[in-house]
Design an enzyme around this catalytic site. Structure first.
Site, PDB file in Angstrom:
ATOM      1  N   HIS A  88       0.818  -1.211   0.000  1.00 43.83           N
ATOM      2  CA  HIS A  88       0.000   0.000   0.000  1.00 43.83           C
ATOM      3  C   HIS A  88       0.856   1.267   0.000  1.00 43.83           C
ATOM      4  O   HIS A  88       0.596   2.212  -0.760  1.00 43.83           O
ATOM      5  CB  HIS A  88      -0.912   0.016   1.222  1.00 43.83           C
ATOM      6  N   TYR A  98      -9.653   4.443   2.790  1.00 36.36           N
ATOM      7  CA  TYR A  98     -10.276   3.308   3.466  1.00 36.36           C
ATOM      8  C   TYR A  98     -11.784   3.510   3.633  1.00 36.36           C
ATOM      9  O   TYR A  98     -12.551   2.546   3.629  1.00 36.36           O
ATOM     10  CB  TYR A  98      -9.606   3.056   4.827  1.00 36.36           C
ATOM     11  N   GLU A 140       0.956   1.797   8.043  1.00 37.75           N
ATOM     12  CA  GLU A 140       1.352   2.603   6.886  1.00 37.75           C
ATOM     13  C   GLU A 140       1.873   3.973   7.303  1.00 37.75           C
ATOM     14  O   GLU A 140       2.834   4.485   6.706  1.00 37.75           O
ATOM     15  CB  GLU A 140       0.172   2.698   5.916  1.00 37.75           C
ATOM     16  N   ARG A 204       3.765  -0.762 -11.096  1.00 33.40           N
ATOM     17  CA  ARG A 204       4.167  -2.153 -10.893  1.00 33.40           C
ATOM     18  C   ARG A 204       5.330  -2.152  -9.925  1.00 33.40           C
ATOM     19  O   ARG A 204       6.206  -1.294  -9.991  1.00 33.40           O
ATOM     20  CB  ARG A 204       4.579  -2.792 -12.228  1.00 33.40           C
ATOM     21  N   TYR A 206       8.797  -3.665  -8.513  1.00 36.56           N
ATOM     22  CA  TYR A 206       9.945  -4.446  -8.967  1.00 36.56           C
ATOM     23  C   TYR A 206      10.991  -4.504  -7.857  1.00 36.56           C
ATOM     24  O   TYR A 206      11.354  -3.472  -7.278  1.00 36.56           O
ATOM     25  CB  TYR A 206      10.568  -3.834 -10.224  1.00 36.56           C
ATOM     26  N   SER A 207      11.476  -5.707  -7.590  1.00 45.24           N
ATOM     27  CA  SER A 207      12.526  -5.868  -6.590  1.00 45.24           C
ATOM     28  C   SER A 207      13.807  -5.194  -7.057  1.00 45.24           C
ATOM     29  O   SER A 207      14.191  -5.304  -8.232  1.00 45.24           O
ATOM     30  CB  SER A 207      12.803  -7.353  -6.340  1.00 45.24           C
ATOM     31  N   GLY A 267      13.486 -18.581 -11.992  1.00 47.52           N
ATOM     32  CA  GLY A 267      13.227 -17.553 -12.973  1.00 47.52           C
ATOM     33  C   GLY A 267      13.583 -16.163 -12.483  1.00 47.52           C
ATOM     34  O   GLY A 267      14.576 -15.957 -11.788  1.00 47.52           O
ATOM     35  N   PRO A 272      15.312 -10.427  -5.838  1.00 45.81           N
ATOM     36  CA  PRO A 272      15.582  -9.988  -4.469  1.00 45.81           C
ATOM     37  C   PRO A 272      16.769 -10.711  -3.850  1.00 45.81           C
ATOM     38  O   PRO A 272      17.525 -10.121  -3.073  1.00 45.81           O
ATOM     39  CB  PRO A 272      14.266 -10.284  -3.728  1.00 45.81           C
ATOM     40  N   PHE A 379       5.456 -11.745  -6.361  1.00 41.42           N
ATOM     41  CA  PHE A 379       5.383 -10.644  -7.314  1.00 41.42           C
ATOM     42  C   PHE A 379       3.917 -10.450  -7.696  1.00 41.42           C
ATOM     43  O   PHE A 379       3.263 -11.366  -8.188  1.00 41.42           O
ATOM     44  CB  PHE A 379       6.200 -10.948  -8.559  1.00 41.42           C
ATOM     45  N   GLY A 380       3.387  -9.238  -7.458  1.00 39.49           N
ATOM     46  CA  GLY A 380       1.980  -8.987  -7.745  1.00 39.49           C
ATOM     47  C   GLY A 380       1.127  -9.259  -6.515  1.00 39.49           C
ATOM     48  O   GLY A 380       1.627  -9.410  -5.399  1.00 39.49           O
TER      49      GLY A 380
END
Length: 388
Positions: A88, A98, A140, A204, A206-207, A267, A272, A379-380
């Site tokens: 978040h 919220y 948060e 998106r 990404y590590s 893959g 990370p 991921f996602g």
């Protein structure tokens, strides 16, 4: 804590609500995004809406939170919520949103459960929602507060764009303004926000794959996902010299400070672990490190040169590789922990496709690694939490 009044109602209705969450969550997203289309512009993923993953993740988080409250009504499962809070904050979720979610989620619940819902049931589930929401808001706020700046998005300029294995690219970026840069931790990610060809902003995560401690560089490696919307633009349209927006670094699956460590990846899930290996090598660490990686073939391994060099630089580090397409000197087929000499008292970090992670986690537990020392990165949307 969950009240004594609500607990039996939640326990009694959780199986029914859980069985209908698959209808409730799409109804909710349709309502909310119709009323607030601006939330799709730079916040919610259109691709994950279309493939249903976001709906599954939301359903799983609600059911998982309610289940935890029933088991321990006096405790908020903050560890479970930590993963959500990090995602978040990487998107800039704010406290007022919220209330928007509550309005449309409970409209969807009222419609989908119209045959059974009562005022008492609605009140009990409202309590669950706000326990979860307020716990996330607290987490948060803490995550925002520890950043080196008070911004959600910062401009970064692409200075390198290097091929990395099959259908993967490593991006190296430098700050495009004077905003203070938060030092990341090995294993963390950043959100990338950019405009799609139709003008819609999308994000998106990404590590970071190297140089996480730097305040002058961000490095991440992405594999092109033709079912997504961000990576095709990154790969096909973003050029060296272009500016994209990055969030501060977030993520709670980070390398701990001591003891043996096992990385088990498949893959592009190696990213990370690659950042952790780079940090260990740069620090001259003497920890016992076992790197396990699975790929289709050697050419597909996105960070092959970086990871093999870092393993070689770390005293006590070992690498074992599984290839679907066999090559001399490597394991053939899919990764298996059977017969491996895993370090005693090791912390294990797992990342890759969900079936891979589930299989390796089960094998690790069978091999004697406590579940509390096995960490995973999805991921996602977290479909493991969702029970998918």
């Amino acid at each position: 804590m969950l009240s004594e009044k609500s607990r039996p109602l939640i326990a009694a209705t959780l199986p029914l609500v859980g069985s209908r969450l698959g209808a409730i969550t799409p109804n909710f997203y349709t309502r909310m995004l119709t009323a607030h289309p601006e939330l799709l512009n730079g916040l919610f993923s259109r691709a994950n809406q279309n493939n249903g993953e976001q709906q599954k993740a939301l359903a799983g988080s609600i059911a998982g939170f309610a289940t935890a409250l029933i088991a321990n009504p006096d405790l908020i499962p903050e560890q479970m919520l930590s993963r959500i809070a990090h995602k978040h904050t990487s998107l800039g979720i704010t406290e007022d949103q919220y209330s928007i979610v509550y309005k449309y989620l409970f409209e969807a619940i009222a419609e989908e459960l119209a045959d059974v819902i009562t005022a008492e049931i609605a009140e009990a589930w409202t309590e669950v929602y706000w326990l979860m929401a307020n716990a996330l808001i607290k987490l948060e706020k803490g995550l925002y507060a520890i950043q080196a700046n008070d911004k959600v998005w910062m401009p970064w300029r692409v200075v390198e764009k290097n091929p990395a294995g099959t259908d993967a690219i490593t991006f190296v970026l430098e700050p495009a303004d004077a905003t203070a840069v938060t030092v990341a931790r090995p294993g963390q990610f950043v959100s990338v926000r950019l405009a799609l060809p139709d003008g819609l902003l999308q994000c998106r995560q990404y590590s970071l794959s190297a140089d996480v401690e730097s305040t002058t560089r961000r490095v991440f490696t992405t594999k092109r996902d033709d079912g997504g919307e961000v990576s095709p633009v990154l790969h096909g349209h973003v050029k060296v010299g272009d500016v994209v927006e990055l969030s501060n670094p977030y993520g709670d699956v980070t390398l701990d400070g001591a003891g043996p460590v096992v990385f088990a990846t498949a893959g592009i899930g190696c990213t990370p672990s690659a950042s952790a290996l780079r940090s260990l090598a740069a620090a001259g660490a003497d920890r016992e490190v076992l790197v396990l990686h699975a790929e289709k073939n050697l050419d597909a391994w996105a960070l092959r040169d970086q990871m093999t060099a870092d393993v070689a630089a770390i005293d006590g580090a070992q690498l074992q590789l599984w290839l679907e397409e066999p090559a001399a000197g490597f394991h053939k087929g899919f990764m298996s922990l059977e017969g491996l000499d895993l370090p005693a008292n090791a912390s294990m970090y797992v990342c890759g496709p969900l079936p891979f992670m589930k299989a390796i986690r089960n094998q690790a537990i069978e091999a004697g690694i406590p579940s509390t020392k096995i960490h995973y990165e999805v991921f996602g949307p977290d479909l493991w939490l969702a029970g998918a």
